[in-house]
Design a protein around this motif. Structure first.
Motif, PDB file in Angstrom:
ATOM      1  N   GLY A  33       0.784  -1.226   0.000  1.00  0.00           N
ATOM      2  CA  GLY A  33       0.000   0.000   0.000  1.00  0.00           C
ATOM      3  C   GLY A  33       0.813   1.272   0.000  1.00  0.00           C
ATOM      4  N   ALA A  34       1.932   1.273   0.710  1.00  0.00           N
ATOM      5  CA  ALA A  34       2.762   2.477   0.765  1.00  0.00           C
ATOM      6  C   ALA A  34       3.297   2.836  -0.614  1.00  0.00           C
ATOM      7  CB  ALA A  34       3.912   2.276   1.751  1.00  0.00           C
ATOM      8  N   ALA A  35       3.777   1.835  -1.335  1.00  0.00           N
ATOM      9  CA  ALA A  35       4.276   2.075  -2.684  1.00  0.00           C
ATOM     10  C   ALA A  35       3.160   2.561  -3.597  1.00  0.00           C
ATOM     11  CB  ALA A  35       4.908   0.801  -3.249  1.00  0.00           C
ATOM     12  N   ALA A  36       1.945   2.036  -3.391  1.00  0.00           N
ATOM     13  CA  ALA A  36       0.808   2.453  -4.208  1.00  0.00           C
ATOM     14  C   ALA A  36       0.527   3.942  -4.046  1.00  0.00           C
ATOM     15  CB  ALA A  36      -0.431   1.640  -3.830  1.00  0.00           C
ATOM     16  N   VAL A  37       0.576   4.420  -2.805  1.00  0.00           N
ATOM     17  CA  VAL A  37       0.297   5.834  -2.546  1.00  0.00           C
ATOM     18  C   VAL A  37       1.332   6.723  -3.235  1.00  0.00           C
ATOM     19  CG1 VAL A  37       0.113   7.607  -0.765  1.00  0.00           C
ATOM     20  CG2 VAL A  37      -0.878   5.336  -0.377  1.00  0.00           C
ATOM     21  N   ARG A  41       0.689   9.316  -6.343  1.00  0.00           N
ATOM     22  CA  ARG A  41       0.955  10.735  -6.162  1.00  0.00           C
ATOM     23  C   ARG A  41       1.725  11.312  -7.357  1.00  0.00           C
ATOM     24  NH1 ARG A  41       0.807  13.344  -1.389  1.00  0.00           N
ATOM     25  NH2 ARG A  41       1.019  11.369  -0.270  1.00  0.00           N
ATOM     26  N   ASN A  42       2.560  10.485  -7.958  1.00  0.00           N
ATOM     27  CA  ASN A  42       3.458  10.990  -8.997  1.00  0.00           C
ATOM     28  C   ASN A  42       3.228  10.398 -10.390  1.00  0.00           C
ATOM     29  OD1 ASN A  42       5.035  12.473  -7.005  1.00  0.00           O
ATOM     30  ND2 ASN A  42       5.828  10.491  -6.355  1.00  0.00           N
ATOM     31  N   GLY A  43       2.348   9.396 -10.495  1.00  0.00           N
ATOM     32  CA  GLY A  43       2.293   8.635 -11.732  1.00  0.00           C
ATOM     33  C   GLY A  43       1.325   9.090 -12.792  1.00  0.00           C
ATOM     34  N   GLY A  44       0.326   9.934 -12.464  1.00  0.00           N
ATOM     35  CA  GLY A  44      -0.637  10.384 -13.457  1.00  0.00           C
ATOM     36  C   GLY A  44      -1.467   9.257 -14.040  1.00  0.00           C
ATOM     37  N   PHE A  45      -2.004   8.387 -13.180  1.00  0.00           N
ATOM     38  CA  PHE A  45      -2.764   7.218 -13.638  1.00  0.00           C
ATOM     39  C   PHE A  45      -4.208   7.584 -13.964  1.00  0.00           C
ATOM     40  CE2 PHE A  45       0.686   5.520 -11.037  1.00  0.00           C
ATOM     41  CZ  PHE A  45       1.212   4.580 -11.910  1.00  0.00           C
ATOM     42  N   ASP A  46      -4.777   6.836 -14.907  1.00  0.00           N
ATOM     43  CA  ASP A  46      -6.181   6.997 -15.257  1.00  0.00           C
ATOM     44  C   ASP A  46      -7.081   6.109 -14.420  1.00  0.00           C
ATOM     45  OD1 ASP A  46      -5.990   8.796 -17.704  1.00  0.00           O
ATOM     46  OD2 ASP A  46      -4.625   7.170 -18.260  1.00  0.00           O
ATOM     47  N   LEU A  47      -6.507   5.064 -13.814  1.00  0.00           N
ATOM     48  CA  LEU A  47      -7.288   4.132 -13.000  1.00  0.00           C
ATOM     49  C   LEU A  47      -6.327   3.337 -12.124  1.00  0.00           C
ATOM     50  CD1 LEU A  47     -10.371   2.089 -13.976  1.00  0.00           C
ATOM     51  CD2 LEU A  47      -8.421   0.827 -13.066  1.00  0.00           C
ATOM     52  N   ILE A  48      -6.783   2.955 -10.922  1.00  0.00           N
ATOM     53  CA  ILE A  48      -5.983   2.140 -10.009  1.00  0.00           C
ATOM     54  C   ILE A  48      -6.770   0.901  -9.609  1.00  0.00           C
ATOM     55  CG2 ILE A  48      -4.873   2.039  -7.732  1.00  0.00           C
ATOM     56  CD1 ILE A  48      -4.378   5.034  -7.939  1.00  0.00           C
ATOM     57  N   ILE A  49      -6.117  -0.252  -9.679  1.00  0.00           N
ATOM     58  CA  ILE A  49      -6.674  -1.513  -9.184  1.00  0.00           C
ATOM     59  C   ILE A  49      -5.926  -1.814  -7.890  1.00  0.00           C
ATOM     60  CG2 ILE A  49      -7.012  -3.963  -9.640  1.00  0.00           C
ATOM     61  CD1 ILE A  49      -6.880  -3.262 -12.648  1.00  0.00           C
ATOM     62  N   LEU A  50      -6.645  -1.864  -6.770  1.00  0.00           N
ATOM     63  CA  LEU A  50      -6.009  -1.865  -5.456  1.00  0.00           C
ATOM     64  C   LEU A  50      -6.524  -3.014  -4.602  1.00  0.00           C
ATOM     65  CD1 LEU A  50      -4.168  -0.159  -3.529  1.00  0.00           C
ATOM     66  CD2 LEU A  50      -6.242   1.086  -2.880  1.00  0.00           C
ATOM     67  N   ASP A  51      -5.613  -3.876  -4.155  1.00  0.00           N
ATOM     68  CA  ASP A  51      -5.990  -4.999  -3.301  1.00  0.00           C
ATOM     69  C   ASP A  51      -6.291  -4.514  -1.887  1.00  0.00           C
ATOM     70  OD1 ASP A  51      -6.393  -7.751  -2.673  1.00  0.00           O
ATOM     71  OD2 ASP A  51      -4.430  -7.793  -1.718  1.00  0.00           O
ATOM     72  N   LEU A  52      -7.203  -5.201  -1.214  1.00  0.00           N
ATOM     73  CA  LEU A  52      -7.582  -4.807   0.143  1.00  0.00           C
ATOM     74  C   LEU A  52      -6.530  -5.195   1.175  1.00  0.00           C
ATOM     75  CD1 LEU A  52      -9.696  -3.697   2.139  1.00  0.00           C
ATOM     76  CD2 LEU A  52     -10.720  -5.966   2.167  1.00  0.00           C
ATOM     77  N   MET A  53      -6.077  -6.452   1.138  1.00  0.00           N
ATOM     78  CA  MET A  53      -5.153  -6.966   2.153  1.00  0.00           C
ATOM     79  C   MET A  53      -3.726  -6.942   1.623  1.00  0.00           C
ATOM     80  SD  MET A  53      -7.191  -7.496   4.594  1.00  0.00           S
ATOM     81  CE  MET A  53      -6.097  -8.353   5.737  1.00  0.00           C
ATOM     82  N   MET A  54      -2.900  -6.029   2.179  1.00  0.00           N
ATOM     83  CA  MET A  54      -1.518  -5.894   1.727  1.00  0.00           C
ATOM     84  C   MET A  54      -0.618  -5.526   2.896  1.00  0.00           C
ATOM     85  SD  MET A  54      -1.751  -3.884  -1.904  1.00  0.00           S
ATOM     86  CE  MET A  54      -2.573  -2.467  -1.167  1.00  0.00           C
ATOM     87  N   PRO A  55       0.701  -5.752   2.764  1.00  0.00           N
ATOM     88  CA  PRO A  55       1.638  -5.336   3.807  1.00  0.00           C
ATOM     89  C   PRO A  55       1.845  -3.823   3.805  1.00  0.00           C
ATOM     90  CG  PRO A  55       2.829  -6.267   1.946  1.00  0.00           C
ATOM     91  CD  PRO A  55       1.362  -6.483   1.683  1.00  0.00           C
ATOM     92  N   GLU A  56       2.617  -3.344   4.792  1.00  0.00           N
ATOM     93  CA  GLU A  56       2.889  -1.921   5.000  1.00  0.00           C
ATOM     94  C   GLU A  56       1.608  -1.211   5.435  1.00  0.00           C
ATOM     95  OE1 GLU A  56       5.873  -0.629   4.997  1.00  0.00           O
ATOM     96  OE2 GLU A  56       6.842  -2.464   4.324  1.00  0.00           O
ATOM     97  N   ILE A  57       0.788  -0.817   4.494  1.00  0.00           N
ATOM     98  CA  ILE A  57      -0.549  -0.315   4.826  1.00  0.00           C
ATOM     99  C   ILE A  57      -1.540  -1.053   3.937  1.00  0.00           C
ATOM    100  CG2 ILE A  57       0.280   1.940   5.578  1.00  0.00           C
ATOM    101  CD1 ILE A  57      -0.620   3.084   2.909  1.00  0.00           C
ATOM    102  N   ASP A  58      -2.735  -1.319   4.446  1.00  0.00           N
ATOM    103  CA  ASP A  58      -3.694  -2.097   3.657  1.00  0.00           C
ATOM    104  C   ASP A  58      -4.367  -1.220   2.607  1.00  0.00           C
ATOM    105  OD1 ASP A  58      -5.709  -0.632   4.907  1.00  0.00           O
ATOM    106  OD2 ASP A  58      -6.199  -2.216   6.335  1.00  0.00           O
ATOM    107  N   GLY A  59      -5.197  -1.868   1.799  1.00  0.00           N
ATOM    108  CA  GLY A  59      -5.821  -1.165   0.691  1.00  0.00           C
ATOM    109  C   GLY A  59      -6.762  -0.056   1.117  1.00  0.00           C
ATOM    110  N   LEU A  60      -7.447  -0.234   2.243  1.00  0.00           N
ATOM    111  CA  LEU A  60      -8.363   0.799   2.710  1.00  0.00           C
ATOM    112  C   LEU A  60      -7.610   2.065   3.090  1.00  0.00           C
ATOM    113  CD1 LEU A  60     -10.793  -1.338   4.915  1.00  0.00           C
ATOM    114  CD2 LEU A  60     -11.169  -0.500   2.588  1.00  0.00           C
ATOM    115  N   GLU A  61      -6.524   1.898   3.844  1.00  0.00           N
ATOM    116  CA  GLU A  61      -5.722   3.046   4.239  1.00  0.00           C
ATOM    117  C   GLU A  61      -5.093   3.706   3.015  1.00  0.00           C
ATOM    118  OE1 GLU A  61      -3.857   5.908   6.564  1.00  0.00           O
ATOM    119  OE2 GLU A  61      -5.442   4.487   7.098  1.00  0.00           O
ATOM    120  N   ALA A  62      -4.585   2.878   2.091  1.00  0.00           N
ATOM    121  CA  ALA A  62      -3.994   3.415   0.868  1.00  0.00           C
ATOM    122  C   ALA A  62      -5.025   4.206   0.071  1.00  0.00           C
ATOM    123  CB  ALA A  62      -3.418   2.287   0.016  1.00  0.00           C
TER     124      ALA A  62
END
Length: 224
Positions: A33-37, A41-62
């Motif tokens: 999740g941390a890497a996702a955030v 922030r910097n990637g200019g994405f049109d859409l994000i596919i985000l898993d709920l259960m992940m290390p560092e921070i989970d998908g909800l927090e991300a």
């Protein structure tokens, strides 16, 4: 179109990436999740596919952290199928929700529907104003009493549909089919959650809405 895929299951990420790149999408990947955030922030994405259960921070927090600076459409992936988990995901700012294991064709269909709606809204260059509420269809934001209100992709799609069709009553099934682009197999509480969030953001008194009204036993409509 640029898509970010985030899941700690590397084999799953590899499969999604392969299939989406075959559709012509540009795909970047992250595994926590941390890497996702940071990428969001910097990637200019049109859409994000985000898993709920992940290390560092989970998908909800991300998802909540991403919503602090972006309204990019987010599809949440999860192995959980409970309705409460879906509602929590929407509360955190997710636009759609798909349960593992899923058919890759279904994921592609949902991605296309979400990007199509976002693209159609971005092409408009006009404003809709009712009372103290204005919808800027170029920037895809709402303005309440002169203050910009950031909306998620699906919140925007929903209020745009309602404002463009004032006094027309939509059932929850109609809204799912039009805004989300598919049927939710009878579970339409997704619509209720999004309507509540819109009222909290756009209404002066959410408990006594003046814009987004309920036709009891039928559905929702914009007063106009």
């Amino acid at each position: 179109m640029k898509i970010l895929v985030v899941d700690d299951e590397r084999l799953l990420v590899k499969g999604i990436k392969f299939n989406l790149e075959n559709e012509g999408y540009q795909v970047e990947c992250a595994y926590d999740g941390a890497a996702a955030v940071e990428l969001a922030r910097n990637g200019g994405f049109d859409l994000i596919i985000l898993d709920l259960m992940m290390p560092e921070i989970d998908g909800l927090e991300a998802c909540m952290r991403i919503r602090e600076f972006s309204n990019v459409p987010i599809i949440m992936l999860t192995a959980r199928s409970e309705d409460t988990d879906k509602i929590i995901g929407f509360e955190c700012g997710a636009d759609d929700y798909i349960t593992k294991p899923f058919n890759i064709l279904e994921l592609k269909a949902r991605i296309r529907a979400m990007l199509r709606r976002a693209s159609a809204g971005a092409q408009g260059k006009s404003q809709i104003t009712v009372g103290g509420l204005t919808l800027d269809t170029e920037q895809r934001v709402a303005i309440r009493d002169g203050e910009v209100v950031e909306l998620t992709a699906k919140e925007y799609d929903l209020i745009e549909l309602l404002m463009k069709n004032p006094r027309r009553v939509y059932s929850r099934e109609n809204l799912m089919n039009v805004v989300w682009g598919y049927s939710y197999a009878g579970d339409y509480r997704t619509v209720d959650v999004h309507i509540r969030r819109l009222r909290e953001k756009l209404e002066r008194q959410p408990a006594e809405p003046e814009y987004i009204l309920t036709k009891w036993g039928v559905g929702y409509y914009f007063k106009g």
